[in-house]
Scaffold this active site. Structure first.
Site, mmCIF file in Angstrom:
data_model
loop_
_atom_site.group_PDB
_atom_site.id
_atom_site.type_symbol
_atom_site.label_atom_id
_atom_site.label_comp_id
_atom_site.label_asym_id
_atom_site.label_seq_id
_atom_site.Cartn_x
_atom_site.Cartn_y
_atom_site.Cartn_z
ATOM 1 N N PHE A 86 -1.170 -2.149 -5.924
ATOM 2 C CA PHE A 86 -0.067 -3.000 -5.498
ATOM 3 C C PHE A 86 -0.118 -3.233 -3.996
ATOM 4 C CE2 PHE A 86 1.440 -0.822 -9.289
ATOM 5 C CZ PHE A 86 2.052 -1.833 -10.005
ATOM 6 N N ASP A 87 0.181 -4.464 -3.585
ATOM 7 C CA ASP A 87 0.508 -4.716 -2.187
ATOM 8 C C ASP A 87 1.907 -4.141 -1.949
ATOM 9 O OD1 ASP A 87 0.484 -5.953 0.428
ATOM 10 O OD2 ASP A 87 1.868 -7.417 -0.419
ATOM 11 N N LYS A 88 2.236 -3.803 -0.713
ATOM 12 C CA LYS A 88 3.570 -3.243 -0.444
ATOM 13 C C LYS A 88 4.595 -4.331 -0.121
ATOM 14 C CE LYS A 88 4.771 -1.493 3.537
ATOM 15 N NZ LYS A 88 6.043 -2.202 3.877
#
Length: 688
Positions: A370-372
């Site tokens: 996941f990107d944050k």
């Protein structure tokens, strides 16, 4: 299709339109050939295959073909039934009964035989020929009632298949209904009603409450509440004000708004959604490609076995039953019906799948990266702490920072401006504004140079900062404010974790996902704080785009990985994963183009629902294939030993098709609990 000559165009499974001989960006060469969701390859097709599709240059005419066949079914069925009634009630009218049966059988068999002849003229042998041979054999034996019953049930089966396999066209028809045919274009102070297709980018239009937006546009006057469920799958309406984007096919609920057109036609978000639906439902899964590969061997093999059955039994009824039961409609429909139902369920939830092979792949994903910012978090920074230096008030600190930051669009600048507006502060004029990317901003205010930026940048300017390590260790993003060579203090920011994130991660792990990681360009302390709250297995901070790609490739060595990001700055990482999922893709061309799957909403629960839907669809496809093969091969054996009659073969043929369709239809309501929950939340919001 933008500037391509549309003469003699064809549509292929890649979703592109092509002239007679074109190579497109998908890497395919398109020479007069078409692939359809039934798994057959059709050269110059102008006939209908057993799936009921008509494969002319114009796609999606299955509905019209089905309506034509219904006439044959009704008329021929009545004549066949009439022959039985005459036999039962008026035995003396034997000739009339035979004539009625003959006419009924002929009318029912005509569309099937015509299709089979067209296939032969085109040099192709499909399952149509098995059906036609069975009917002709029954007619040749002068058993007209049996021929009529066989043709009736097989034609009903083809109609059902046509309506089921044309799911993409029906989805497109529903989307087209969302966009009005006309629009009110503003010419000076006057409203002029024009065709929606005549609108151009830059035109000004007016949309009244209760109407749908005809194109993508930006609000230039007024405010309203907009229902975006047709695209995002969310039941809760969204507030729109001046500067907000609206999308074609969404509904204006409450206010009168004037808009400036930003996108028209196929370039609109709705147009891209339409293309994705067509692309998904015209693509084929590996199972269908296997069926397609061996379809050319199946019909000759069946004809050989039918001849062997005749050689040993000399019973024409056994041969007819064998040919009817050998038509593998149930096997051919096993995958397309489930795919259509799954894609429809996903689209209802705002999950748009470009290729059905991606839907199958989602069931095999064991790792997520996941990107944050903007994915696991809201992506909207908020000021959580003002720490002025001695002798400086918080208001002075905020006012000085705001005077410079109001010229920047950086998330920290937006947060500062928002807090200053809430506090009712007014700013002094700033000149000589300059922004150093990733470092900070500077300007001249009241003759003094003001700097707002990170601690390292301040140190480079020979300014002494305080509490830098302590502040950042608390998981805050910190910017310092300096004026006239003196540090006035620092401002701390935090990004809020999405409320659905813990539930989504828990559900993924429950479904067997073994590894969840996070990559971000943010500092280690911020990333560590988010990872700790969400129990992320591994994280990597301060990643540039190429660093994210490298991280994903390392994960891919040991598992199949899905990458989830916002589709803008994460495009390389999305492309690097086995599966790319773009969050909040509504209105974003980059998101739609860079990812395998586009989520038109930021509700993270859609990700877990996608995995669940994928696994459920694979289970149903396997069930369908098992039942279909059991029916076909079991029926063939019973026919060869003389147990199966032609009429029972036709009845079971139709019955097996219905069972496959009803089993696949169970997928349509997948995820309904999410939309019901959102509807209830919207209702509570209205009541409050």
């Amino acid at each position: 299709m933008s500037d391509i000559d549309k003469k003699h165009e064809h549509s292929c499974s890649c979703g592109h339109d092509h002239k007679h001989d074109h190579s497109c960006s998908c890497g395919h060469d398109h020479k007069h050939d078409h692939n359809c969701s039934c798994g057959h390859d059709h050269d110059h097709m102008d006939g209908t295959c057993i799936c009921g599709h008509n494969h002319k240059e114009e796609g999606g005419v299955g509905h019209d073909r089905a309506m034509g066949k219904i006439f044959f079914v009704l008329f021929g069925g009545i004549l066949t039934l009439n022959s039985f009634i005459l036999n039962w009630t008026m035995p003396d009218l034997e000739f009339a009964a035979e004539l009625s049966a003959l006419l009924g059988a002929f009318i029912l068999a005509l569309p099937i035989i015509i299709t089979a002849v067209k296939d032969l003229i085109n040099g192709k042998v499909y399952m149509n020929e098995l059906v036609a041979l069975a009917i002709l054999a029954a007619l040749a034996s002068a058993d007209f009632q049996t021929a009529g019953i066989i043709a009736f049930f097989l034609l009903v089966t083809i109609i059902i298949e046509t309506r089921t396999a044309s799911g993409a066209q029906r989805s497109i028809e529903e989307l087209i209904k969302l966009t009005p045919n006309t629009a009110r274009r503003l010419e000076g102070d006057k409203e002029v009603e024009v065709q929606a297709t005549a609108l151009k980018v830059g035109d000004r239009i007016r949309v009244r409450p209760g109407e749908n937006f005809p194109v993508d546009a930006k609000i230039i006057s007024g405010e309203s509440t907009v229902n975006q469920a047709s695209i995002t799958g969310e039941s809760i309406p969204v507030e729109k004000t001046v500067g907000s984007d609206v999308f074609a096919g969404t509904q204006n609920l409450t206010g009168l708004v004037d808009l400036e057109v930003t996108k028209v036609g196929e370039d609109t978000t709705l147009g891209k959604v339409k293309d994705m639906i067509l692309q998904a439902e015209s693509s084929r899964t590996p199972v269908v490609r296997i069926i397609d590969r061996y379809a050319g061997y199946y019909t000759p093999t069946v004809l050989m076995l039918a001849w062997i059955t005749w050689w040993f039994t000399e019973d024409i009824n056994s041969v007819i039953a064998f040919l009817v039961i050998a038509c593998p409609c149930a096997v051919v429909l096993a995958t397309p019906t489930a795919v259509v139902a799954a894609v429809a369920a996903a689209a209802r939830l705002g999950i748009f799948i470009k290729n059905v092979s991606h839907l199958e792949l989602a069931s095999k994903i064991t790792s997520f990266v996941f990107d944050k910012t903007g994915t696991l978090t809201d992506g909207l920074l908020s000021v959580v702490k003002l720490q002025p230096a001695g002798g400086v008030s918080p208001a002075e600190l905020l006012k000085t920072a705001g005077a410079v930051e109001r010229y920047s669009n950086h998330p920290t600048a937006v947060a500062i401006q928002k807090l200053a507006a809430e506090a009712g502060l007014t700013f002094d004029e700033a000149t000589d504004f300059s922004e150093t990317h990733g470092r900070g901003v500077s300007a001249t205010v009241n003759g003094e140079k003001v700097l707002v930026g990170r601690a390292n940048w301040m140190r480079e300017q020979n300014l002494e900062v305080f509490d830098a390590d302590t502040a950042e260790s608390d998981g805050m993003s910190v910017v310092y404010v300096a004026c006239g060579g003196k540090v006035l203090g620092w401002i701390g920011f935090k990004d809020k974790i999405r409320k659905e994130a813990p539930e989504m991660l828990s559900e993924l792990r429950r479904q067997g996902v073994r590894y969840c990681a996070m990559v971000t360009g943010d500092r280690k302390s911020v990333a560590e704080s988010v990872a700790k709250q969400l129990a992320i297995d591994e994280f990597q901070s301060e990643c540039l785009p190429d660093g994210k790609v490298l991280f994903v490739e390392n994960v891919k060595r040991n598992s199949r990985v899905a990458v989830v990001g916002d589709g803008v700055n994460d495009a390389p990482a999305l492309a690097a994963g086995d599966l790319g999922i773009a969050m909040g893709a509504i209105g974003s061309d980059i998101a739609i183009n860079s990812a395998s799957i586009a989520l038109m909403t930021n509700d993270l629960r859609r990700i877990a629902m996608l995995v669940f839907l994928s696994r459920k669809s694979q289970m149903i496809i396997n069930q369908n294939l098992l039942f279909g093969m059991l029916f076909v091969f079991g029926g063939m054996i019973l026919s060869m030993v003389g147990v199966m009659t032609p009429i029972w073969a036709a009845v079971l043929h139709a019955g097996s098709t219905l069972i496959i369709i009803f089993n696949s239809a169970r997928l349509v309501r997948t995820g309904e609990e999410l939309t019901l929950e959102e509807s209830a939340a919207a209702q509570n919001q209205e009541n409050n």
